[in-house]
Design an enzyme around this catalytic site. Structure first.
Site, PDB file in Angstrom:
ATOM      1  N   LYS A  65       0.863  -1.220   0.033  1.00 54.78           N
ATOM      2  CA  LYS A  65       0.025  -0.054   0.119  1.00 54.78           C
ATOM      3  C   LYS A  65       0.730   1.088   0.090  1.00 54.78           C
ATOM      4  CE  LYS A  65      -2.285   3.518   2.393  1.00 54.78           C
ATOM      5  NZ  LYS A  65      -2.991   3.357   3.552  1.00 54.78           N
ATOM      6  N   SER A 290      -3.803   3.297  16.399  1.00 55.73           N
ATOM      7  CA  SER A 290      -3.655   2.852  14.992  1.00 55.73           C
ATOM      8  C   SER A 290      -2.508   3.758  14.183  1.00 55.73           C
ATOM      9  CB  SER A 290      -5.200   3.042  14.376  1.00 55.73           C
ATOM     10  OG  SER A 290      -5.128   3.020  13.070  1.00 55.73           O
TER      11      SER A 290
END
Length: 311
Positions: A65, A290
């Site tokens: 990604k 996160s």
């Protein structure tokens, strides 16, 4: 090789699809057979323009990604953030698919928050305080409203006009929101979400009440920080990937005690898989960091491909 452009991936994505994909990805991340490689954090010729390269592999998928943050795009009327997912054909070492995923990435990030909140926040959590009023903050609110009975959202943001527009945006989705100062917002909140590029704490640890859950979503490179270290020391800590969270995520600011074993840190995928405990009491403060891992993008990319082919 298959190419799925931004318009098509944005058409296919939903909060439901993202939630299911990210939950599976976080469980996979806790599997010893899965690998998440160290993220490359880089910049363009203009150092203000940043990009990252994240790669990973599981038993089911492998790929890369690339995420982009080009602040100058705002002057051109273009999104400053963009994302590309590349899925490999592992049998021959070629590319199976390239997916433009700017909108998908916003769903993916907010889904990670929603999965963690679902696992860690009190079931009766009703008041959400969000720091930030940008594009991502809106997705966070919508994702959390799906999995908790959110009755009130308090918005903390330095730019009052941006915050006012954000409140109106949430109202169009049936969510009631008001502007708040940081202390007021924290003291009232059952759930606190930070979605900013901050490099300094946004609030004080003493403002977070017992039983609250905090999700820090913005720290994804060295030097970024949204929560005070005193809160990291006080809360039960969870993250998407411990080795990355302590290197470039929020928990880089407590890396020493975590590495020494003085402060436990749990991959939330282990909680989801039932191999580690989550929240232990209604008075406990839980914190989820996160930093974003490639497996999330690969799993959501696979779901986009399946949806594109009607599977």
């Amino acid at each position: 090789m298959e190419f799925i452009p931004e318009a098509r991936s944005a058409e296919l994505i939903s909060h439901e699809l993202a939630y299911d994909a990210i939950r599976d990805a976080l469980i996979a991340a806790a599997d010893p057979d899965s690998v998440v490689f160290p993220a490359v954090i880089a910049h363009g010729s203009d150092r203000a323009n940043r990009f990252s390269v994240k790669a990973g592999a599981t038993r089911a998928t492998a790929g890369v990604k690339m995420g982009f943050n080009w602040p100058s795009n705002k002057a051109l009327g273009m999104p400053s953030h963009n994302s590309i997912i590349v899925i490999f054909d592992q049998s021959v070492g070629r590319i199976t698919a390239v997916i433009e995923a700017g909108v998908v990435n916003a769903y993916r990030t907010s889904a990670a928050d929603a999965v963690a909140v679902d696992a860690l926040a009190r079931p009766d959590a009703r008041c959400l305080t969000v720091f930030g009023a940008g594009n991502q903050a809106g997705y966070e609110c919508l994702a959390l409203a799906r999995i908790r009975p959110i009755e009130e959202i308090r918005v903390v943001n330095r730019d009052a006009e941006e915050a006012r527009i954000f409140v109106e945006r949430l109202a169009r989705h049936g969510l009631r929101a008001t502007l708040a100062e940081a202390e007021e917002g924290c003291r009232a909140a059952d759930i606190i979400v930070t979605a900013t590029p901050s490099r300094a704490p946004l609030f004080e640890a003493a403002w977070v009440r017992p039983g609250a859950h905090v999700s820090t979503m913005g720290a994804d490179s060295q030097g970024k920080q949204e929560a005070p270290v005193a809160l990291l020391e006080r809360a039960s800590l969870f993250c998407d990937l411990p080795e990355q969270s302590t290197r470039i995520g929020e928990l880089q600011h407590l890396a020493g005690p975590i590495a020494a074993g003085d402060k436990p840190l749990t991959a939330v995928g282990r909680v989801l898989a039932g191999t580690a405990p989550g929240r232990q009491s209604d008075e406990e403060i839980t914190l989820f960091d996160s930093s974003g891992i490639a497996l999330q993008d690969l799993y959501i990319g696979e779901r986009i491909l399946a949806a594109h082919h009607g599977r």
